[in-house]
Design an enzyme around this catalytic site. Structure first.
Site, mmCIF file in Angstrom:
data_model
loop_
_atom_site.group_PDB
_atom_site.id
_atom_site.type_symbol
_atom_site.label_atom_id
_atom_site.label_comp_id
_atom_site.label_asym_id
_atom_site.label_seq_id
_atom_site.Cartn_x
_atom_site.Cartn_y
_atom_site.Cartn_z
ATOM 1 N N SER A 136 1.043 -1.996 0.103
ATOM 2 C CA SER A 136 -0.263 0.022 -0.104
ATOM 3 C C SER A 136 0.959 0.864 -0.326
ATOM 4 O O SER A 136 1.001 2.314 -0.637
ATOM 5 C CB SER A 136 -1.130 0.125 1.389
ATOM 6 O OG SER A 136 -0.387 -0.180 2.591
ATOM 7 N N ASP A 248 4.000 -8.051 6.251
ATOM 8 C CA ASP A 248 4.691 -9.282 6.311
ATOM 9 C C ASP A 248 4.668 -9.043 8.444
ATOM 10 O O ASP A 248 4.567 -10.172 8.973
ATOM 11 C CB ASP A 248 6.101 -9.899 6.529
ATOM 12 C CG ASP A 248 5.896 -9.818 4.529
ATOM 13 O OD1 ASP A 248 5.450 -9.002 4.072
ATOM 14 O OD2 ASP A 248 6.832 -11.036 3.633
ATOM 15 N N HIS A 389 -0.701 4.656 7.133
ATOM 16 C CA HIS A 389 0.395 5.037 6.175
ATOM 17 C C HIS A 389 1.230 6.483 6.388
ATOM 18 O O HIS A 389 0.581 7.528 6.529
ATOM 19 C CB HIS A 389 -0.042 4.868 4.715
ATOM 20 C CG HIS A 389 -0.918 3.784 4.524
ATOM 21 N ND1 HIS A 389 -2.432 3.229 5.318
ATOM 22 C CD2 HIS A 389 -0.352 2.365 3.767
ATOM 23 C CE1 HIS A 389 -2.711 2.448 4.255
ATOM 24 N NE2 HIS A 389 -1.586 1.461 3.739
#
Ligand code: NAG
Ligand code: NAG
Length: 445
Positions: A136, A248, A389
């Site tokens: 992303s 991850d 983000h």
């Protein structure tokens, strides 16, 4: 609470948005999955143990998810002017540099007179083609969006790795920096679209992706490079930035019975990805950005809106849900460090350090901490509305750090992320080449 409401709204939208499954799309996905050695399976969360059934297998969900993202982009576009103003007030956009101010670097000797034959002799202007693989952060999720209702819209055109909308004066990105040295640079995203749409060009990162998805993305990239008449595969020098690992750590790692298996899978997937690129793309440099220390990013934020906690819990459940268990946290920190070491080791393998192909491990993403004010609050100018983000300001700061690491090589790096243009390095007569493992070692001698 806010997140539950958000999910409800999304669910309603998802059922309203017409469900259009393009058969051609499905065939293409099958083609790439087959090439990547993956099988299409029904996704189920409880089944996601030991690296099985993670994101690539979300393909059945892909169209709905894509529709939601496009719908949120429409919401953004309807309010773009208002949101831009708000973000500027909040300091979440970089300052626009006026035409009277020139680019920070001299352009002398920045493109070789003849096309270099060694990846260790590349000047910034020698890069003709640029691409990006990742998650992303490469897709630009939430980057310019306002409120959680636009939290899934993708602003691919302005990400620090692969975005090329406007220029460095408005959006400091790696492509926009390299464009100054070579105006014919090609391959960066020219629109805020999904990866599967044309304006994404060679910036093919997708939200939710983990390292396991990288062989797939590498195949997609190779195919696009091969099919684009603007690309001269044999002659052009290409630069691909690979930035993966956040998901991850946040949502994959903790589903393993034995975390050593997770590490081993990471090594295999990363090796496979680099091998695909090396085998199919002549004249290539790969910027391998280290897995970020997300566990610190989400854990050490202070004075953030309550909605952000909810998002951290959903988006980074491997870290946040067990936050109060110090043993678990130590294990996460150890494992992330190991992932970073593995990537550094892989980059240095002789097969990835030839004259035609080089993997340059850029460690700044594992070192940077987001800034805090003196009172201890996190400086949220760097973050998007979800505190997860990066904002445009954050992307501009990261573009500067990435660029600096390409200019300086292994020179000491900053511990804190610097605001854009506050510390912008330039190539010089003594360091004219983009840093690789080999030319860095040469300098030190
Ligand atoms: C901390 O300082 C920053 C910048 O001066 C300010 O914007 C913020 O509101 C302060 N936070 C708290 C909790 O006082
Ligand atoms: C460009 O010229 C300046 C001034 O002469 C010099 O300091 C710099 O090192 C040169 N840059 C390169 C890449 O040769």
């Amino acid at each position: 609470m806010v997140y539950v409401k958000l999910l409800l709204v999304i669910a309603i939208i998802a059922t309203l948005v017409p469900f259009q499954r393009a058969q051609r799309q499905k065939e293409q996905i099958d083609y790439f999955l087959k090439k990547a050695g993956l099988q299409r399976k029904q996704y189920s969360q409880p089944g996601s143990r030991n690296g099985q059934l993670t994101n690539t297998n979300l393909d059945d969900f892909r169209d709905i998810y894509a529709n939601i993202r496009n719908f949120q982009m429409q919401l953004y576009k309807q309010n773009e002017e208002f949101i831009t103003k708000l973000h500027r007030q909040q300091g979440r956009l970089q300052p626009i540099i006026p035409e009277t101010v020139s680019f920070p670097c001299d352009l002398n000797n920045s493109r070789s007179l003849e096309v270099p034959t060694s990846v260790n002799r590349l000047r910034p202007g020698d890069i003709d083609i640029i691409g990006a693989l990742g998650d992303s952060l490469t897709a630009g999720t939430a980057l310019l969006g306002d409120t959680l209702l636009q939290g899934l819209a993708e602003f691919r055109g302005v990400t620090f790795v692969g975005g090329g909308l406007k220029d460095w004066r408005t959006y400091l990105t790696l492509p926009n920096i390299l464009k100054v040295f070579n105006p014919n640079l090609y391959g960066y995203a020219i629109g805020n679209t999904l990866a599967r749409e044309r304006p994404a060009r060679f910036s093919v990162g997708e939200p939710l992706a983990t390292t396991q998805d990288m062989p797939f993305q590498a195949h997609v990239l190779v195919k696009r490079l091969q099919m684009d008449p603007k690309v001269d595969m044999a002659k052009h020098w290409k630069l691909v930035t690979l930035f993966i690992g956040g998901n991850d750590v946040c949502s994959d790692m903790c589903h393993y019975d034995d975390w050593n298996d997770f590490l081993e899978n990471h090594r295999k997937d990363m090796y496979k990805t680099l091998m695909i690129l090396k085998t199919h793309v002549p004249r290539l440099m790969v910027n391998l950005l280290s897995t970020p220390n997300v566990q610190d990013a989400v854990r050490l934020m202070r004075s953030i809106p309550i909605s952000c906690f909810a998002i951290h819990r959903v988006a980074c459940n491997c870290v946040v849900s067990k936050l109060w268990n110090p043993e678990h946290l130590k294990k996460i920190i150890r494992t992330v460090k190991r992932v970073q070491q593995i990537d550094e080791e892989l980059a240095a393998l002789p097969e990835f350090q030839t004259e035609d192909f080089s993997v340059a491990y850029r460690s700044f993403t594992s070192k940077l901490m987001l800034n805090k004010y003196e009172n201890g609050s996190t400086d949220l100018r760097y973050n998007a509305d979800d505190c997860f983000h990066l904002s445009q300001f954050g992307n501009a700061a990261f573009a500067q750090s990435l660029w600096n690491s390409m200019v300086q090589g292994v020179a000491p790096e900053d511990k804190l992320v610097q605001p854009p243009f506050e510390k912008f390095q330039c190539p010089s007569e003594t360091r004219p080449y983009i840093a690789t493992l080999k030319n860095d070692l040469e300098e030190i001698k």
